[in-house]
Design an enzyme around this catalytic site. Structure first.
Site, PDB file in Angstrom:
ATOM      1  N   SER A 110     -45.035  15.581  14.529  1.00 23.96           N
ATOM      2  CA  SER A 110     -43.736  16.072  14.066  1.00 23.96           C
ATOM      3  C   SER A 110     -42.924  15.011  13.306  1.00 23.96           C
ATOM      4  O   SER A 110     -42.297  15.340  12.300  1.00 23.96           O
ATOM      5  CB  SER A 110     -42.931  16.625  15.239  1.00 23.96           C
ATOM      6  OG  SER A 110     -43.558  17.783  15.724  1.00 23.96           O
TER       7      SER A 110
ATOM      8  N   THR B 197     -57.008  35.001  34.004  1.00 26.18           N
ATOM      9  CA  THR B 197     -56.427  35.602  35.211  1.00 26.18           C
ATOM     10  C   THR B 197     -55.780  36.922  34.773  1.00 26.18           C
ATOM     11  O   THR B 197     -54.706  36.909  34.164  1.00 26.18           O
ATOM     12  CB  THR B 197     -55.359  34.666  35.815  1.00 26.18           C
ATOM     13  OG1 THR B 197     -55.922  33.350  35.930  1.00 26.18           O
ATOM     14  CG2 THR B 197     -54.883  35.144  37.166  1.00 26.18           C
TER      15      THR B 197
ATOM     16  N   ASN C  13     -38.476  25.990  21.611  1.00 23.42           N
ATOM     17  CA  ASN C  13     -39.108  24.798  21.020  1.00 23.42           C
ATOM     18  C   ASN C  13     -38.164  24.003  20.113  1.00 23.42           C
ATOM     19  O   ASN C  13     -38.534  22.946  19.610  1.00 23.42           O
ATOM     20  CB  ASN C  13     -40.390  25.153  20.258  1.00 23.42           C
ATOM     21  CG  ASN C  13     -40.120  25.702  18.880  1.00 23.42           C
ATOM     22  OD1 ASN C  13     -39.047  26.242  18.615  1.00 23.42           O
ATOM     23  ND2 ASN C  13     -41.072  25.568  17.992  1.00 23.42           N
TER      24      ASN C  13
ATOM     25  N   LYS D 174     -41.158  23.702  27.418  1.00 23.51           N
ATOM     26  CA  LYS D 174     -40.572  24.784  26.624  1.00 23.51           C
ATOM     27  C   LYS D 174     -39.823  25.816  27.473  1.00 23.51           C
ATOM     28  O   LYS D 174     -38.844  26.391  27.019  1.00 23.51           O
ATOM     29  CB  LYS D 174     -41.648  25.468  25.778  1.00 23.51           C
ATOM     30  CG  LYS D 174     -42.177  24.579  24.660  1.00 23.51           C
ATOM     31  CD  LYS D 174     -43.141  25.331  23.769  1.00 23.51           C
ATOM     32  CE  LYS D 174     -43.720  24.406  22.715  1.00 23.51           C
ATOM     33  NZ  LYS D 174     -44.592  25.110  21.772  1.00 23.51           N
TER      34      LYS D 174
ATOM     35  N   ASP E 287     -42.006  28.860  16.906  1.00 25.16           N
ATOM     36  CA  ASP E 287     -43.475  28.887  16.925  1.00 25.16           C
ATOM     37  C   ASP E 287     -44.029  30.181  16.334  1.00 25.16           C
ATOM     38  O   ASP E 287     -44.968  30.170  15.533  1.00 25.16           O
ATOM     39  CB  ASP E 287     -43.992  28.759  18.360  1.00 25.16           C
ATOM     40  CG  ASP E 287     -43.839  27.351  18.903  1.00 25.16           C
ATOM     41  OD1 ASP E 287     -43.846  26.400  18.100  1.00 25.16           O
ATOM     42  OD2 ASP E 287     -43.700  27.210  20.129  1.00 25.16           O
TER      43      ASP E 287
HETATM   44  P1  ATR Z   1     -49.260  27.097  27.386  1.00 25.68           P
HETATM   45  O1  ATR Z   1     -47.788  26.817  27.462  1.00 25.68           O
HETATM   46  O2  ATR Z   1     -50.014  26.143  26.472  1.00 25.68           O
HETATM   47  O3  ATR Z   1     -49.562  28.525  27.087  1.00 25.68           O
HETATM   48  P2  ATR Z   1     -49.872  27.612  30.146  1.00 25.68           P
HETATM   49  O4  ATR Z   1     -48.633  28.404  30.288  1.00 25.68           O
HETATM   50  O5  ATR Z   1     -50.292  26.643  31.213  1.00 25.68           O
HETATM   51  O6  ATR Z   1     -49.840  26.716  28.825  1.00 25.68           O
HETATM   52  O7  ATR Z   1     -51.070  28.640  29.881  1.00 25.68           O
HETATM   53  C1  ATR Z   1     -52.390  28.222  29.669  1.00 25.68           C
HETATM   54  C2  ATR Z   1     -53.219  29.443  29.276  1.00 25.68           C
HETATM   55  O8  ATR Z   1     -54.536  29.026  28.944  1.00 25.68           O
HETATM   56  C3  ATR Z   1     -53.342  30.477  30.373  1.00 25.68           C
HETATM   57  O9  ATR Z   1     -53.445  31.755  29.780  1.00 25.68           O
HETATM   58  C4  ATR Z   1     -54.667  30.062  31.025  1.00 25.68           C
HETATM   59  O10 ATR Z   1     -55.310  31.084  31.735  1.00 25.68           O
HETATM   60  P3  ATR Z   1     -54.961  31.353  33.286  1.00 25.68           P
HETATM   61  O11 ATR Z   1     -53.681  32.156  33.282  1.00 25.68           O
HETATM   62  O12 ATR Z   1     -56.116  32.093  33.809  1.00 25.68           O
HETATM   63  O13 ATR Z   1     -54.788  29.990  33.920  1.00 25.68           O
HETATM   64  C5  ATR Z   1     -55.461  29.718  29.802  1.00 25.68           C
HETATM   65  N1  ATR Z   1     -56.616  28.849  30.064  1.00 25.68           N
HETATM   66  C6  ATR Z   1     -56.598  27.540  30.413  1.00 25.68           C
HETATM   67  N2  ATR Z   1     -57.857  27.084  30.540  1.00 25.68           N
HETATM   68  C7  ATR Z   1     -58.691  28.124  30.251  1.00 25.68           C
HETATM   69  C8  ATR Z   1     -60.113  28.282  30.196  1.00 25.68           C
HETATM   70  N3  ATR Z   1     -60.945  27.287  30.456  1.00 25.68           N
HETATM   71  N4  ATR Z   1     -60.598  29.487  29.848  1.00 25.68           N
HETATM   72  C9  ATR Z   1     -59.757  30.525  29.564  1.00 25.68           C
HETATM   73  N5  ATR Z   1     -58.415  30.440  29.607  1.00 25.68           N
HETATM   74  C10 ATR Z   1     -57.886  29.258  29.931  1.00 25.68           C
END
Ligand code: ATR
Length: 268
Positions: free
Chosen positions: A16, A153, A86, A65, A102
């Site tokens: 940035s 999930t 953001n 955020k 974003d």
């Molecule tokens: P961000 O602010 O970057 O979105 P976050 O709120 O922690 O970070 O969300 C991370 C996302 O990436 C979630 O949707 C997570 O899935 P889960 O809700 O099941 O945790 C997803 N994610 C992280 N690692 C993953 C993986 N190896 N495969 C699929 N989804 C993944």
């Protein structure tokens, strides 16, 4: 000298300062834009310190955020209802305004730079965290034929779609992902661990456009996976990064930087 900053943890990788420095040069604006590493629980203190120093505003990045919402006197634009901020604008009155640029960054990059239409196309959004949440309303405004959300999930995907009710929006399980999509957007953080989300190959066709919200010097794991399945059209989130920054710059200074010029300068 106008003072700006980006607050996050980690922050060393942030580009940035470089982007805003190039924007400022286009308008002859003298500014300093620093990276601030904020410890867990330290956001309010860090923002307060910037205000005390007379900063014009700041950007907020991972993992703050959502926490930034509590620091806003008023939330504007796309950030309303999202709870994900953001950009903070420190008004002369002392008020703190919160924005989310974003989503606009993503839409501008897709439409203006990558020449992708979203209207009437089938779109799959991967992930249901803050990043995914932040782009759903803006994607829906573009009137896709469908916007399906898959998350590792499933309950979180269900929660996400309840935030922005629309007949076009649906949460899907892995088994229900049984068609090819025109546009597939990875908003999961799987790439941070060097992996791609575990998805069926049937969702990708030669004409699927695959977009990763994250970016890196080499192709992201998700885009490598898509490439291996024959998706010819792919882009990472570098363009979105520049466009979201341009939208923040407009909020602070009321002028629109030439983003194509900055993209070229940064890639050369
Ligand atoms: P961000 O602010 O970057 O979105 P976050 O709120 O922690 O970070 O969300 C991370 C996302 O990436 C979630 O949707 C997570 O899935 P889960 O809700 O099941 O945790 C997803 N994610 C992280 N690692 C993953 C993986 N190896 N495969 C699929 N989804 C993944």
């Amino acid at each position: 000298m106008i003072k700006l900053a980006v607050l996050g943890n980690p922050i060393a990788h942030s580009r940035s300062p470089e982007i805003h420095g190039l924007f400022a040069r286009q308008f002859g604006i003298a500014l300093t834009y620093q990276k601030v590493l904020v410890p867990e629980g330290g956001l309010a203190l860090a923002v307060g310190e910037l205000i005390r120093q007379g900063a014009r505003g700041c950007n907020i990045t991972v993992p703050f955020k959502s926490q930034a919402l509590a620091l806003c006197d008023e939330v504007k634009g796309d950030a309303i209802g999202l709870g994900v901020i953001n950009t903070l604008d420190f008004a002369a009155s002392g008020a703190v305004y919160g924005y989310n640029t974003d989503a606009l960054g993503l839409i501008t990059d897709l439409k203006d730079h990558l020449q992708q239409t979203i209207q009437d196309r089938s779109v799959l959004l991967i992930g249901a965290g803050g990043a995914a949440q932040g782009v759903v309303p803006a994607l829906l405004r573009e009137a896709p034929k469908t916007l399906h959300v898959w998350n590792r999930t499933p309950q979180r995907a269900e929660q996400l779609i309840r935030l922005a009710p629309s007949s076009r929006l649906a949460a899907k399980t892995l088994e229900q992902l049984d068609t090819q999509y025109d546009l597939i957007i990875n908003a999961s953080s799987a790439g941070l661990n060097g992996s791609a989300p575990d998805l069926p190959s049937r969702i990708i066709g030669a004409n699927s456009f695959c977009y990763d919200l994250s970016y890196s010097d080499s192709e992201t794991p998700f885009l490598q996976w898509a490439s291996g399945l024959g998706a010819a059209h792919r882009a990472d989130g570098f363009g979105m990064l520049i466009e979201q920054a341009a939208a923040a710059f407009r909020i602070w200074f009321g002028v629109s930087p030439d983003t194509a010029m900055v993209r070229t300068e940064m890639l050369s």
